[in-house]
Design a protein around this motif. Sequence first.
Motif, PDB file in Angstrom:
ATOM      1  N   GLU A   1       6.440   8.057   5.478  1.00  0.00           N
ATOM      2  CA  GLU A   1       5.012   7.766   5.588  1.00  0.00           C
ATOM      3  C   GLU A   1       4.181   8.522   4.551  1.00  0.00           C
ATOM      4  O   GLU A   1       3.047   8.136   4.257  1.00  0.00           O
ATOM      5  N   SER A   2       4.739   9.598   4.005  1.00  0.00           N
ATOM      6  CA  SER A   2       3.984  10.390   3.034  1.00  0.00           C
ATOM      7  C   SER A   2       4.253   9.982   1.591  1.00  0.00           C
ATOM      8  O   SER A   2       3.671  10.548   0.663  1.00  0.00           O
ATOM      9  N   ASP A   3       5.131   8.999   1.394  1.00  0.00           N
ATOM     10  CA  ASP A   3       5.516   8.630   0.028  1.00  0.00           C
ATOM     11  C   ASP A   3       5.590   7.106  -0.101  1.00  0.00           C
ATOM     12  O   ASP A   3       6.520   6.476   0.403  1.00  0.00           O
ATOM     13  N   ASP A   4       4.595   6.521  -0.763  1.00  0.00           N
ATOM     14  CA  ASP A   4       4.540   5.064  -0.889  1.00  0.00           C
ATOM     15  C   ASP A   4       5.764   4.479  -1.582  1.00  0.00           C
ATOM     16  O   ASP A   4       6.188   3.370  -1.283  1.00  0.00           O
ATOM     17  N   ARG A   5       6.339   5.211  -2.524  1.00  0.00           N
ATOM     18  CA  ARG A   5       7.474   4.662  -3.266  1.00  0.00           C
ATOM     19  C   ARG A   5       8.684   4.499  -2.354  1.00  0.00           C
ATOM     20  O   ARG A   5       9.575   3.690  -2.639  1.00  0.00           O
ATOM     21  N   ILE A   6       8.734   5.267  -1.269  1.00  0.00           N
ATOM     22  CA  ILE A   6       9.814   5.107  -0.284  1.00  0.00           C
ATOM     23  C   ILE A   6       9.427   4.064   0.754  1.00  0.00           C
ATOM     24  O   ILE A   6      10.187   3.148   1.048  1.00  0.00           O
TER      25      ILE A   6
ATOM     26  N   VAL B   1     -10.061  -0.080  15.002  1.00  0.00           N
ATOM     27  CA  VAL B   1      -9.147  -1.226  14.988  1.00  0.00           C
ATOM     28  C   VAL B   1      -7.735  -0.746  14.652  1.00  0.00           C
ATOM     29  O   VAL B   1      -7.546   0.291  14.005  1.00  0.00           O
ATOM     30  N   LEU B   2      -6.758  -1.511  15.106  1.00  0.00           N
ATOM     31  CA  LEU B   2      -5.377  -1.216  14.755  1.00  0.00           C
ATOM     32  C   LEU B   2      -5.150  -1.552  13.284  1.00  0.00           C
ATOM     33  O   LEU B   2      -5.690  -2.539  12.770  1.00  0.00           O
TER      34      LEU B   2
ATOM     35  N   ASP C   1      -4.949   7.050  11.143  1.00  0.00           N
ATOM     36  CA  ASP C   1      -3.549   7.401  10.922  1.00  0.00           C
ATOM     37  C   ASP C   1      -2.776   6.136  10.592  1.00  0.00           C
ATOM     38  O   ASP C   1      -3.370   5.114  10.240  1.00  0.00           O
ATOM     39  N   SER C   2      -1.456   6.182  10.737  1.00  0.00           N
ATOM     40  CA  SER C   2      -0.637   5.031  10.345  1.00  0.00           C
ATOM     41  C   SER C   2      -0.797   3.840  11.280  1.00  0.00           C
ATOM     42  O   SER C   2      -0.406   2.731  10.934  1.00  0.00           O
ATOM     43  N   SER C   3      -1.400   4.034  12.453  1.00  0.00           N
ATOM     44  CA  SER C   3      -1.500   2.932  13.412  1.00  0.00           C
ATOM     45  C   SER C   3      -2.929   2.466  13.672  1.00  0.00           C
ATOM     46  O   SER C   3      -3.135   1.329  14.090  1.00  0.00           O
TER      47      SER C   3
END
Length: 678
Positions: free
Chosen positions: A337-342, A610-611, A647-649
């Motif tokens: 989640e901390s690295d877009d390339r992954i 919103v989600l 956050d991510s959600s």
Amino acid sequence: MSKYRWKIANTDKDSAAVIAEEFSLEPLAALLLASREMTDSQEIESFLFADGLFRDPFEIVDMDKAVERIGRAVDTGEKITIFGDYDADGVTSTTLLYLYLREQGADVDYYIPDRVSEGYGISSQAVKDFAENGTKLIITVDNGISAVEQVRLANELGVDVVITDHHKVGDVLPEAVAVVNPHRTDSECDFREYAGVGVVFKLVCALEGDSDTVYEKYSDLAAIGTLADVVPVIDENRVIVKKGIDKIRNSHRCGIEALKAVSGTDKKVFNANSVAFGIAPRINAAGRMKSAKTAVELLLCDDSEKAMAMAQEIDAANKERQAIESEASARAIEIIESDDRIKYAPIIIVSGENWHQGVIGIVASRLVTKYGKPAIVISTDGETGKGSCRSIEGFSIYDALSSVGDMLTHFGGHTLAAGFGIDKSRIDEFRLKLGEYAYKTSMPYPELKIDLKINPSFISNELLDVLSMFEPFGANNPQPCFLMKNVVLKSVRPVGEGKHLRLTFEKDAKEINAVMFSQTLEDFQYEAGDVVNIAFRVDKNEYRGEVKPSVRIADIGFADTDFDTLNASRRIYEKFKENTALTEKELKLLTPDRAFFASCYKFFRAKKSVLRDTEVFCHRAKCPCKYAGKVLVTMDVLEELGLVEGDSSKISLSQAGERVDLSSSSILKRLTQGEMSV
């Protein structure tokens, strides 16, 4: 949002009618057969009456050579060593062959390497040790197909080798007395998809000369290994599993009875899932956390008290495995989640120092489920790394590894699962090259295969009777999945300490109660009143002697969502996030203009929170699905500029009413130039 592409079978109703009449079947049973493209009479007959399908073991290349050499060793009293593997397939393979040879009076022992200190497959040191201890014949089970150098060494030391394996065959075969692997290029087998224990099972059938006797004695062990290794439960594998489950239900093996007790499967309806999710993981845990030898000793044990003590030890190892796995999964997700390339690469590749090698394969499976794409988890130790891979249907991870084989110290496995070694310094290069390989292929979406569309009236005990005809379930013969469209969600409530949901739907004035496992209320994106499509399976629920159908949700989605278009748009966004070049058309679909920003921001202001989910946003904001990627870019830009946070959600409004200069966004600068404000 669903990570699956729903693939609804194109069922030929005319063919189903013919099947129903020819075999005197219920119409629903015939429809299910037709949905799985089983229309040939001989194929249907072998499926419905599979018990008698025993394939000739001598169809497998070198089986005659293996039988002759093993038979000679038994007759002359030569010492035989079985070299196994530390997973459930390898453990059951070792146990089965050891039991059989011991019963024949052979001088036989077995050896399973330590997962951490020795790794997979037979080593040169092991060969030397066996030779020094007087072994004259080594039989590998569930491994050996790539042991070219080790077999050459054994030959030099005067030790013969018989290989039994089911893994992919390389360019060079070991120079063994016999190489029994149905996947050999010179094989003419009609069926090749045995597990390692399946190949051993066929070897024992060949040695015994009587398949009925071997099924009676050993089908339980063969069924456990077959289900654990997730090979197709079709053809003779289906016979092995079916007969094996019947045998396990009334097992005479103290070890299996103890495993049933500690897993709780002795108190429930016993089926293939009981093995796959109850017994097999505990056998695997022994090899992952401690020593697989304990699992073999348990299966060989004929003392109930000792067996229970060992089963409890293995159960404790399984709990330890679960804790370590949860910790490693959480850390892996944190890195991703901390690295877009992954995160946005076509293949998830994540590495960590000294992650337990016994759990990285399971972590990879968890990542496949979470991100909907192939995943590779690498545990590094100093300058070396060991990787475990899991994939999705339609993408061969073995072929992907083969494309970069020159940068790996070793690799092997199957289409959907594989392992390898790599120098730590080459991991970034490995990630780059595999990404290039993936982009040259047509990366598939994870698919949820749906057999039939039905209405609420079909959910009955009669349906359970029909489903029982298709058991045992497993790979390539999954539990049937049904579709119900345009149902209204009436209520949602958490159960199981909030880990699962109890859902109530309504269609045609009938209520459908269902459960959705591993879904929390916080992450559930649907609300009472939503019109949705549901994909579900029907289980047999037995309570106090009463049997009822139980509906288990496999997936859910808004009835008006075009998921193919939605997912295609998200793929473009992922390419952008990973810094992969976009076409002019892709750039146009992804780049929001001022009006789009204003529309999205207005929606955020109205909802407050919103989600971060394009299915929810597109449905509730009435945004076309082809702009899903554009929605995600908009969310990123608004967050970058401080207008929203989250956050991510989930995201929430942070600076209502404040004007910002959109052209200051570094994200937008990568897509377009110009001055925009909202």
